[in-house]
Design a protein around this motif. Structure first.
Motif, PDB file in Angstrom:
ATOM      1  N   GLY A  22       0.760  -1.095  -0.003  1.00  0.00           N
ATOM      2  CA  GLY A  22      -0.136   0.103   0.455  1.00  0.00           C
ATOM      3  C   GLY A  22       1.044   1.048   0.428  1.00  0.00           C
ATOM      4  O   GLY A  22       0.498   1.976  -0.769  1.00  0.00           O
ATOM      5  N   ARG A  23       2.139   1.715   1.152  1.00  0.00           N
ATOM      6  CA  ARG A  23       2.487   2.017   0.739  1.00  0.00           C
ATOM      7  C   ARG A  23       3.607   2.422  -0.635  1.00  0.00           C
ATOM      8  O   ARG A  23       3.362   3.943  -0.912  1.00  0.00           O
ATOM      9  CB  ARG A  23       3.855   2.183   1.785  1.00  0.00           C
ATOM     10  CG  ARG A  23       3.162   2.503   3.481  1.00  0.00           C
ATOM     11  CD  ARG A  23       4.248   3.300   4.316  1.00  0.00           C
ATOM     12  NE  ARG A  23       3.426   4.124   5.522  1.00  0.00           N
ATOM     13  CZ  ARG A  23       4.032   3.553   6.420  1.00  0.00           C
ATOM     14  NH1 ARG A  23       4.822   3.194   6.880  1.00  0.00           N
ATOM     15  NH2 ARG A  23       3.294   4.090   8.055  1.00  0.00           N
ATOM     16  N   SER A  24       3.752   1.548  -1.008  1.00  0.00           N
ATOM     17  CA  SER A  24       4.948   1.620  -2.714  1.00  0.00           C
ATOM     18  C   SER A  24       3.336   2.582  -3.616  1.00  0.00           C
ATOM     19  O   SER A  24       4.394   3.483  -3.952  1.00  0.00           O
ATOM     20  CB  SER A  24       5.397   0.862  -2.502  1.00  0.00           C
ATOM     21  OG  SER A  24       4.933  -0.076  -3.491  1.00  0.00           O
ATOM     22  N   VAL A  25       2.731   1.497  -3.426  1.00  0.00           N
ATOM     23  CA  VAL A  25       1.595   2.163  -4.269  1.00  0.00           C
ATOM     24  C   VAL A  25       1.244   3.609  -4.595  1.00  0.00           C
ATOM     25  O   VAL A  25       1.065   4.356  -5.167  1.00  0.00           O
ATOM     26  CB  VAL A  25       0.314   1.308  -3.573  1.00  0.00           C
ATOM     27  CG1 VAL A  25      -1.038   2.104  -4.373  1.00  0.00           C
ATOM     28  CG2 VAL A  25       0.488  -0.158  -4.663  1.00  0.00           C
ATOM     29  N   GLU A  26       1.442   3.979  -2.756  1.00  0.00           N
ATOM     30  CA  GLU A  26       0.801   5.139  -2.954  1.00  0.00           C
ATOM     31  C   GLU A  26       1.608   6.395  -3.365  1.00  0.00           C
ATOM     32  O   GLU A  26       1.865   7.571  -3.981  1.00  0.00           O
ATOM     33  CB  GLU A  26       0.811   5.507  -1.317  1.00  0.00           C
ATOM     34  CG  GLU A  26       0.324   7.507  -1.088  1.00  0.00           C
ATOM     35  CD  GLU A  26      -0.684   7.449   0.252  1.00  0.00           C
ATOM     36  OE1 GLU A  26      -1.802   7.179   0.110  1.00  0.00           O
ATOM     37  OE2 GLU A  26      -0.293   7.796   1.085  1.00  0.00           O
ATOM     38  N   LYS A  27       2.934   6.257  -2.969  1.00  0.00           N
ATOM     39  CA  LYS A  27       4.319   6.732  -2.688  1.00  0.00           C
ATOM     40  C   LYS A  27       4.661   6.949  -4.858  1.00  0.00           C
ATOM     41  O   LYS A  27       4.526   7.750  -5.024  1.00  0.00           O
ATOM     42  CB  LYS A  27       5.458   6.007  -2.607  1.00  0.00           C
ATOM     43  CG  LYS A  27       6.722   7.162  -2.259  1.00  0.00           C
ATOM     44  CD  LYS A  27       7.278   6.132  -1.372  1.00  0.00           C
ATOM     45  CE  LYS A  27       9.393   6.602  -2.536  1.00  0.00           C
ATOM     46  NZ  LYS A  27       9.891   5.871  -2.286  1.00  0.00           N
ATOM     47  N   ASN A  28       4.479   5.970  -5.000  1.00  0.00           N
ATOM     48  CA  ASN A  28       4.177   5.979  -6.942  1.00  0.00           C
ATOM     49  C   ASN A  28       3.805   6.879  -7.343  1.00  0.00           C
ATOM     50  O   ASN A  28       3.823   7.036  -8.780  1.00  0.00           O
ATOM     51  CB  ASN A  28       4.711   4.785  -7.490  1.00  0.00           C
ATOM     52  CG  ASN A  28       5.373   3.570  -7.161  1.00  0.00           C
ATOM     53  OD1 ASN A  28       6.817   4.072  -6.631  1.00  0.00           O
ATOM     54  ND2 ASN A  28       5.904   2.152  -7.309  1.00  0.00           N
ATOM     55  N   HIS A  29       2.169   6.733  -6.588  1.00  0.00           N
ATOM     56  CA  HIS A  29       1.028   7.974  -7.742  1.00  0.00           C
ATOM     57  C   HIS A  29       0.814   8.797  -7.095  1.00  0.00           C
ATOM     58  O   HIS A  29       0.488   9.925  -8.258  1.00  0.00           O
ATOM     59  CB  HIS A  29      -0.090   6.958  -6.332  1.00  0.00           C
ATOM     60  CG  HIS A  29      -1.550   7.764  -7.175  1.00  0.00           C
ATOM     61  ND1 HIS A  29      -2.381   7.551  -6.946  1.00  0.00           N
ATOM     62  CD2 HIS A  29      -1.840   8.641  -9.132  1.00  0.00           C
ATOM     63  CE1 HIS A  29      -3.823   8.088  -7.555  1.00  0.00           C
ATOM     64  NE2 HIS A  29      -2.704   8.499  -9.105  1.00  0.00           N
ATOM     65  N   ILE A  70     -10.608   5.217  -6.190  1.00  0.00           N
ATOM     66  CA  ILE A  70      -9.764   4.374  -5.196  1.00  0.00           C
ATOM     67  C   ILE A  70      -9.922   3.574  -3.886  1.00  0.00           C
ATOM     68  O   ILE A  70     -10.212   4.467  -3.346  1.00  0.00           O
ATOM     69  CB  ILE A  70      -7.943   5.953  -5.414  1.00  0.00           C
ATOM     70  CG1 ILE A  70      -7.389   6.177  -6.579  1.00  0.00           C
ATOM     71  CG2 ILE A  70      -7.116   5.492  -4.686  1.00  0.00           C
ATOM     72  CD1 ILE A  70      -6.772   7.174  -6.711  1.00  0.00           C
ATOM     73  N   GLY A  71      -9.135   2.468  -3.967  1.00  0.00           N
ATOM     74  CA  GLY A  71      -9.294   1.528  -2.602  1.00  0.00           C
ATOM     75  C   GLY A  71      -8.346   2.508  -1.261  1.00  0.00           C
ATOM     76  O   GLY A  71      -7.469   2.629  -2.335  1.00  0.00           O
ATOM     77  N   GLN A  97      -7.222  10.459  -0.537  1.00  0.00           N
ATOM     78  CA  GLN A  97      -8.920  11.544  -1.083  1.00  0.00           C
ATOM     79  C   GLN A  97      -8.002  12.637  -2.246  1.00  0.00           C
ATOM     80  O   GLN A  97      -8.653  12.489  -3.627  1.00  0.00           O
ATOM     81  CB  GLN A  97     -10.038  12.390  -0.341  1.00  0.00           C
ATOM     82  CG  GLN A  97     -10.891  11.543   0.760  1.00  0.00           C
ATOM     83  CD  GLN A  97     -11.876  11.305  -0.008  1.00  0.00           C
ATOM     84  OE1 GLN A  97     -12.167  11.417  -1.091  1.00  0.00           O
ATOM     85  NE2 GLN A  97     -12.449   9.946   0.403  1.00  0.00           N
ATOM     86  N   VAL A  98      -7.182  13.030  -1.379  1.00  0.00           N
ATOM     87  CA  VAL A  98      -6.281  13.640  -2.412  1.00  0.00           C
ATOM     88  C   VAL A  98      -5.428  13.061  -3.810  1.00  0.00           C
ATOM     89  O   VAL A  98      -5.831  13.573  -4.668  1.00  0.00           O
ATOM     90  CB  VAL A  98      -5.190  14.195  -1.420  1.00  0.00           C
ATOM     91  CG1 VAL A  98      -4.226  15.035  -1.787  1.00  0.00           C
ATOM     92  CG2 VAL A  98      -5.160  15.120  -0.300  1.00  0.00           C
ATOM     93  N   ARG A  99      -5.500  11.953  -3.748  1.00  0.00           N
ATOM     94  CA  ARG A  99      -4.462  11.263  -4.948  1.00  0.00           C
ATOM     95  C   ARG A  99      -5.953  11.186  -5.769  1.00  0.00           C
ATOM     96  O   ARG A  99      -5.622  11.318  -6.813  1.00  0.00           O
ATOM     97  CB  ARG A  99      -4.436   9.883  -5.065  1.00  0.00           C
ATOM     98  CG  ARG A  99      -3.151   9.311  -4.049  1.00  0.00           C
ATOM     99  CD  ARG A  99      -2.983   8.866  -2.959  1.00  0.00           C
ATOM    100  NE  ARG A  99      -3.233   7.486  -4.036  1.00  0.00           N
ATOM    101  CZ  ARG A  99      -3.652   6.281  -3.646  1.00  0.00           C
ATOM    102  NH1 ARG A  99      -2.660   5.968  -1.804  1.00  0.00           N
ATOM    103  NH2 ARG A  99      -3.476   5.439  -3.811  1.00  0.00           N
TER     104      ARG A  99
ATOM    105  N   GLY B  45      -4.797   0.933  -4.228  1.00  0.00           N
ATOM    106  CA  GLY B  45      -4.813   1.313  -5.519  1.00  0.00           C
ATOM    107  C   GLY B  45      -6.197   1.872  -6.327  1.00  0.00           C
ATOM    108  O   GLY B  45      -7.259   1.381  -5.753  1.00  0.00           O
ATOM    109  N   GLU B  46      -5.842   1.839  -7.022  1.00  0.00           N
ATOM    110  CA  GLU B  46      -7.678   2.148  -8.119  1.00  0.00           C
ATOM    111  C   GLU B  46      -8.315   0.931  -8.896  1.00  0.00           C
ATOM    112  O   GLU B  46      -8.280   0.342  -9.316  1.00  0.00           O
ATOM    113  CB  GLU B  46      -6.779   2.861  -9.236  1.00  0.00           C
ATOM    114  CG  GLU B  46      -8.112   2.899 -10.008  1.00  0.00           C
ATOM    115  CD  GLU B  46      -8.503   3.899 -11.752  1.00  0.00           C
ATOM    116  OE1 GLU B  46      -7.135   4.428 -11.613  1.00  0.00           O
ATOM    117  OE2 GLU B  46      -9.191   4.668 -11.978  1.00  0.00           O
TER     118      GLU B  46
END
Lengths: 158, 107
Positions: A22-29, A70-71, A97-99, B45-46
């Motif tokens: 989850g952290r890496s997904v968020e960081k990449n996004h 986004i989940g 929410q920001v993402r 993720g999405e």
């Protein structure tokens, strides 16, 4: 006893899983959003109801729409649960929410560009709900955003 | 047909009001998509299935609204608004409404 056992069997691996993936997904996004937004600096975005700087006698304006869902990850949901006990800002869900909101605006601009426009006005960002009743125990936390704007051709900036 | 969410249309003036036009839809995805979204919610993720659901719903609602405007013989629909509501888990209601108008080119 059984409760503690199930906690260790299910919750701990899922929290760890959320922490790593989850952290890496968020960081990449976030990195991807920073990059795309930097590339969109030349694009005029306003939430005005008028058409600022509109060029005369060119392409007709058109509506553009984008949707983003986004989940959350297990860590975020778990942290939110703890925050619910003490109260205060749920930082993990705030970044979610920001993402979703930033992504929705990036997609709007992409769409407008594809149709040959260089500006959008009357930008509206709304949230929607597709997970059913928000308070129910089995509803998953997710950020659902729908954005709408009108794309048009603006005079180039001086 | 010109569709905008602004009250005016740049380059045109409104000559005639045709009245309110609207369209709505309630859609859902198959159960497999819900299960996939449930799993995705563990790692983040999405949730592409749900994004698609909203895109399809919005398109459908807009098309129904446009069909009404066409029936009235309008040139454009202005000030389009969208509202959503939670009907049941995994489903989306999308309602689109706007004002159908006749336009004349200016300048």
């Amino acid at each position: 006893m059984e409760l503690i056992f199930s906690l260790f069997v299910f919750a701990v691996p899922l929290v760890v899983c959320g922490m790593i993936i989850g952290r890496s997904v968020e960081k990449n996004h976030f990195a991807e959003l920073d990059q795309k937004e930097a590339a969109n600096r030349d694009f005029l975005v306003t939430n005005l109801k008028t058409f600022p700087m509109a060029a005369a006698g060119v392409q007709d304006p058109a509506i553009v729409m984008s949707e983003v869902v986004i989940g959350s990850d297990y860590l975020k949901s778990w942290l939110a649960g703890w925050r619910g006990i003490f109260g205060g800002e749920i930082k993990s869900l705030q970044t979610l929410q920001v993402r979703a909101k930033r992504e929705a605006i990036v997609r709007l601009i992409d769409q407008a560009r594809q149709q040959g426009f260089n500006a959008i006005c009357n930008l509206r960002v709304n949230s929607a709900n597709i997970s059913g009743v928000a308070k129910s125990k089995n509803s998953l936390p997710m950020a659902v955003v729908i954005a709408t704007a009108t794309a048009y051709v603006a005079r180039p900036k001086h | 047909m010109i569709i905008t969410n602004t009250e005016t249309v740049t380059g045109y003036e409104i000559t005639e009001m045709k009245g309110l036009v609207q369209g709505n839809t309630v859609r859902t995805k198959h159960a497999g998509r819900d299960i996939a979204a449930g799993l995705k919610n563990l790692v983040g993720g999405e949730l592409k299935g749900y994004t698609e659901l909203l895109t399809e719903s919005r398109r459908e609602a807009v098309q129904r609204m446009m069909a009404q405007a066409q029936q009235l013989g309008a040139d454009a629909v202005v000030n389009v608004r969208f509202t959503t509501s939670a009907v049941t888990a995994g489903a989306a209601e999308l309602y689109a409404y706007g004002t159908a108008v006749m336009l004349r080119k200016i300048g």
